[in-house]
Scaffold this motif. Structure first.
Motif, PDB file in Angstrom:
ATOM      1  N   LEU A  23       0.799  -1.212   0.000  1.00  0.00           N
ATOM      2  CA  LEU A  23       0.000   0.000   0.000  1.00  0.00           C
ATOM      3  C   LEU A  23       0.843   1.279   0.000  1.00  0.00           C
ATOM      4  O   LEU A  23       0.513   2.222  -0.738  1.00  0.00           O
ATOM      5  N   PRO A  24       1.912   1.362   0.798  1.00  0.00           N
ATOM      6  CA  PRO A  24       2.730   2.581   0.698  1.00  0.00           C
ATOM      7  C   PRO A  24       3.286   2.811  -0.699  1.00  0.00           C
ATOM      8  O   PRO A  24       3.369   3.960  -1.158  1.00  0.00           O
ATOM      9  N   TRP A  25       3.650   1.739  -1.400  1.00  0.00           N
ATOM     10  CA  TRP A  25       4.167   1.878  -2.770  1.00  0.00           C
ATOM     11  C   TRP A  25       3.050   2.208  -3.753  1.00  0.00           C
ATOM     12  O   TRP A  25       3.180   3.102  -4.587  1.00  0.00           O
ATOM     13  N   ALA A  26       1.929   1.510  -3.642  1.00  0.00           N
ATOM     14  CA  ALA A  26       0.826   1.712  -4.585  1.00  0.00           C
ATOM     15  C   ALA A  26       0.267   3.117  -4.517  1.00  0.00           C
ATOM     16  O   ALA A  26      -0.144   3.680  -5.544  1.00  0.00           O
ATOM     17  N   LEU A  27       0.241   3.718  -3.326  1.00  0.00           N
ATOM     18  CA  LEU A  27      -0.404   5.016  -3.140  1.00  0.00           C
ATOM     19  C   LEU A  27       0.593   6.137  -2.858  1.00  0.00           C
ATOM     20  O   LEU A  27       0.199   7.219  -2.421  1.00  0.00           O
ATOM     21  N   ASP A  28       1.842   5.906  -3.136  1.00  0.00           N
ATOM     22  CA  ASP A  28       2.859   6.927  -2.918  1.00  0.00           C
ATOM     23  C   ASP A  28       2.554   8.180  -3.748  1.00  0.00           C
ATOM     24  O   ASP A  28       2.419   8.112  -4.965  1.00  0.00           O
ATOM     25  N   GLY A  29       2.408   9.306  -3.071  1.00  0.00           N
ATOM     26  CA  GLY A  29       2.159  10.570  -3.752  1.00  0.00           C
ATOM     27  C   GLY A  29       0.729  10.786  -4.197  1.00  0.00           C
ATOM     28  O   GLY A  29       0.434  11.776  -4.875  1.00  0.00           O
ATOM     29  N   ILE A  30      -0.180   9.898  -3.825  1.00  0.00           N
ATOM     30  CA  ILE A  30      -1.576   9.997  -4.258  1.00  0.00           C
ATOM     31  C   ILE A  30      -2.451  10.535  -3.128  1.00  0.00           C
ATOM     32  O   ILE A  30      -2.415  10.027  -2.009  1.00  0.00           O
ATOM     33  N   ASP A  31      -3.225  11.557  -3.429  1.00  0.00           N
ATOM     34  CA  ASP A  31      -4.194  12.114  -2.489  1.00  0.00           C
ATOM     35  C   ASP A  31      -5.539  11.439  -2.741  1.00  0.00           C
ATOM     36  O   ASP A  31      -6.161  11.643  -3.782  1.00  0.00           O
ATOM     37  N   LEU A  32      -5.986  10.645  -1.799  1.00  0.00           N
ATOM     38  CA  LEU A  32      -7.223   9.888  -1.961  1.00  0.00           C
ATOM     39  C   LEU A  32      -8.474  10.736  -1.784  1.00  0.00           C
ATOM     40  O   LEU A  32      -9.555  10.330  -2.199  1.00  0.00           O
ATOM     41  N   GLY A  33      -8.354  11.894  -1.164  1.00  0.00           N
ATOM     42  CA  GLY A  33      -9.520  12.710  -0.889  1.00  0.00           C
ATOM     43  C   GLY A  33     -10.313  12.181   0.298  1.00  0.00           C
ATOM     44  O   GLY A  33      -9.891  11.270   1.005  1.00  0.00           O
ATOM     45  N   GLU A  34     -11.493  12.743   0.506  1.00  0.00           N
ATOM     46  CA  GLU A  34     -12.280  12.403   1.691  1.00  0.00           C
ATOM     47  C   GLU A  34     -13.105  11.131   1.532  1.00  0.00           C
ATOM     48  O   GLU A  34     -13.381  10.449   2.504  1.00  0.00           O
ATOM     49  N   ALA A 121     -15.496   2.337 -12.704  1.00  0.00           N
ATOM     50  CA  ALA A 121     -14.645   3.167 -11.852  1.00  0.00           C
ATOM     51  C   ALA A 121     -14.660   4.609 -12.347  1.00  0.00           C
ATOM     52  O   ALA A 121     -14.744   5.562 -11.551  1.00  0.00           O
ATOM     53  N   TYR A 122     -14.579   4.776 -13.667  1.00  0.00           N
ATOM     54  CA  TYR A 122     -14.645   6.119 -14.251  1.00  0.00           C
ATOM     55  C   TYR A 122     -15.978   6.778 -13.922  1.00  0.00           C
ATOM     56  O   TYR A 122     -16.039   7.955 -13.532  1.00  0.00           O
ATOM     57  N   ARG A 123     -17.059   6.036 -14.076  1.00  0.00           N
ATOM     58  CA  ARG A 123     -18.402   6.602 -13.884  1.00  0.00           C
ATOM     59  C   ARG A 123     -18.631   7.104 -12.478  1.00  0.00           C
ATOM     60  O   ARG A 123     -19.206   8.185 -12.270  1.00  0.00           O
ATOM     61  N   VAL A 124     -18.211   6.331 -11.465  1.00  0.00           N
ATOM     62  CA  VAL A 124     -18.520   6.705 -10.074  1.00  0.00           C
ATOM     63  C   VAL A 124     -17.550   7.719  -9.503  1.00  0.00           C
ATOM     64  O   VAL A 124     -17.757   8.221  -8.395  1.00  0.00           O
ATOM     65  N   LEU A 125     -16.479   8.040 -10.239  1.00  0.00           N
ATOM     66  CA  LEU A 125     -15.554   9.068  -9.793  1.00  0.00           C
ATOM     67  C   LEU A 125     -16.092  10.455 -10.133  1.00  0.00           C
ATOM     68  O   LEU A 125     -16.660  10.671 -11.197  1.00  0.00           O
ATOM     69  N   ARG A 126     -15.854  11.402  -9.242  1.00  0.00           N
ATOM     70  CA  ARG A 126     -16.151  12.786  -9.580  1.00  0.00           C
ATOM     71  C   ARG A 126     -15.073  13.312 -10.529  1.00  0.00           C
ATOM     72  O   ARG A 126     -13.956  12.762 -10.555  1.00  0.00           O
ATOM     73  N   PRO A 127     -15.353  14.319 -11.335  1.00  0.00           N
ATOM     74  CA  PRO A 127     -14.315  14.890 -12.204  1.00  0.00           C
ATOM     75  C   PRO A 127     -13.080  15.307 -11.391  1.00  0.00           C
ATOM     76  O   PRO A 127     -13.195  15.933 -10.335  1.00  0.00           O
ATOM     77  N   GLY A 128     -11.924  14.904 -11.871  1.00  0.00           N
ATOM     78  CA  GLY A 128     -10.687  15.138 -11.144  1.00  0.00           C
ATOM     79  C   GLY A 128     -10.322  14.027 -10.183  1.00  0.00           C
ATOM     80  O   GLY A 128      -9.217  14.015  -9.622  1.00  0.00           O
ATOM     81  N   GLY A 129     -11.233  13.071  -9.974  1.00  0.00           N
ATOM     82  CA  GLY A 129     -10.975  11.956  -9.054  1.00  0.00           C
ATOM     83  C   GLY A 129      -9.966  10.977  -9.617  1.00  0.00           C
ATOM     84  O   GLY A 129      -9.733  10.912 -10.820  1.00  0.00           O
ATOM     85  N   ILE A 130      -9.375  10.192  -8.721  1.00  0.00           N
ATOM     86  CA  ILE A 130      -8.290   9.299  -9.111  1.00  0.00           C
ATOM     87  C   ILE A 130      -8.660   7.837  -8.910  1.00  0.00           C
ATOM     88  O   ILE A 130      -9.358   7.481  -7.948  1.00  0.00           O
ATOM     89  N   PHE A 131      -8.215   7.022  -9.850  1.00  0.00           N
ATOM     90  CA  PHE A 131      -8.363   5.573  -9.792  1.00  0.00           C
ATOM     91  C   PHE A 131      -6.958   4.994  -9.656  1.00  0.00           C
ATOM     92  O   PHE A 131      -6.085   5.269 -10.480  1.00  0.00           O
ATOM     93  N   ALA A 132      -6.727   4.204  -8.606  1.00  0.00           N
ATOM     94  CA  ALA A 132      -5.374   3.715  -8.345  1.00  0.00           C
ATOM     95  C   ALA A 132      -5.418   2.320  -7.759  1.00  0.00           C
ATOM     96  O   ALA A 132      -6.420   1.902  -7.169  1.00  0.00           O
ATOM     97  N   GLY A 133      -4.321   1.608  -7.920  1.00  0.00           N
ATOM     98  CA  GLY A 133      -4.256   0.276  -7.341  1.00  0.00           C
ATOM     99  C   GLY A 133      -2.977  -0.445  -7.692  1.00  0.00           C
ATOM    100  O   GLY A 133      -2.031   0.148  -8.210  1.00  0.00           O
ATOM    101  N   VAL A 134      -2.994  -1.724  -7.398  1.00  0.00           N
ATOM    102  CA  VAL A 134      -1.840  -2.577  -7.631  1.00  0.00           C
ATOM    103  C   VAL A 134      -2.343  -3.965  -7.991  1.00  0.00           C
ATOM    104  O   VAL A 134      -3.425  -4.372  -7.550  1.00  0.00           O
TER     105      VAL A 134
END
Length: 207
Positions: A23-34, A121-134
């Motif tokens: 998880l630290p590697w997968a989400l390094d530098g990523i702001d997940l938001g609220e 994943a694209y549909r349920v994200l708000r504009p500007g939202g991020i999709f991330a994983g490993v």
């Protein structure tokens, strides 16, 4: 998942690997938001880590028994659990600041269904939202853990184009020792669906 896989995903070794490496590697530098949607949490080892890093976490788990277990474990917390299918999510469009999936893509049985998941994943994200994983790379150990189980591996060099086709921009993929990470963003401007810039970095990394 088969019995061996279920046992390992609940083990102390897997928990240490997830929390200390994956998880630290997968989400390094990523702001997940609220608001975070975690798809395919399984036994919830990843959720335990996520829930301290976001105000609100929603889990979508297709396995009824696992979903029920997670719901009991995370009751009275900032985690909500729903049993459902990643390829037909029960959420309105633009609901989440981020969508994440950890070592679950290869459990989706076909590339076509994987692409449906990317579209959802694209549909349920708000504009500007991020999709991330490993997700995992091919190995003998992966094959052993998935005997009589679903194993539809995703090629890290192919996921860039597949996420782009789903509408994402700023797509990135990085290869580690035995897994790869990815991230992509839903464009702020819908016009960017056709004109967005795509950047991909595929190369050896230390996971």
């Amino acid at each position: 998942m088969n019995r061996l896989h279920r046992w390992y995903c609940k083990s102390g070794h897997w928990k240490r690997t997830v929390e200390g490496q994956i998880l630290p590697w997968a989400l390094d530098g990523i702001d997940l938001g609220e608001s975070v949607l975690e798809v395919g949490p399984g036994p919830g080892v990843t959720t335990d880590w996520l829930r301290y890093r976001a105000k609100y976490v929603e889990c979508l788990e297709i396995d009824h028994a696992l979903a029920a277990s997670l719901e009991r474990r995370f009751s009275a917390s900032n985690v909500t659990v729903r049993c459902g299918d990643a390829t037909a999510m029960p959420y309105e469009g633009g609901r989440f600041a981020s969508v994440v999936s950890f070592t679950m893509l290869h459990h989706i049985p076909t590339p076509e269904l994987q692409d449906r998941f990317f579209n959802e994943a694209y549909r349920v994200l708000r504009p500007g939202g991020i999709f991330a994983g490993v997700d995992s790379l091919p190995s003998i150990l992966m094959s052993i853990f998935h005997i009589r189980d679903t194993l539809t591996l995703v090629a890290p060099d192919a996921i860039v184009q597949r996420l782009t086709s789903a509408g994402f921009g700023d797509v990135q993929a990085d290869v580690g020792t035995d897994r790869f990470r990815f991230s992509a963003r839903r464009p702020l401007d819908p016009a960017n669906h056709m004109t967005k810039h795509v950047w991909a970095a595929i190369g050896p990394r230390t996971s």
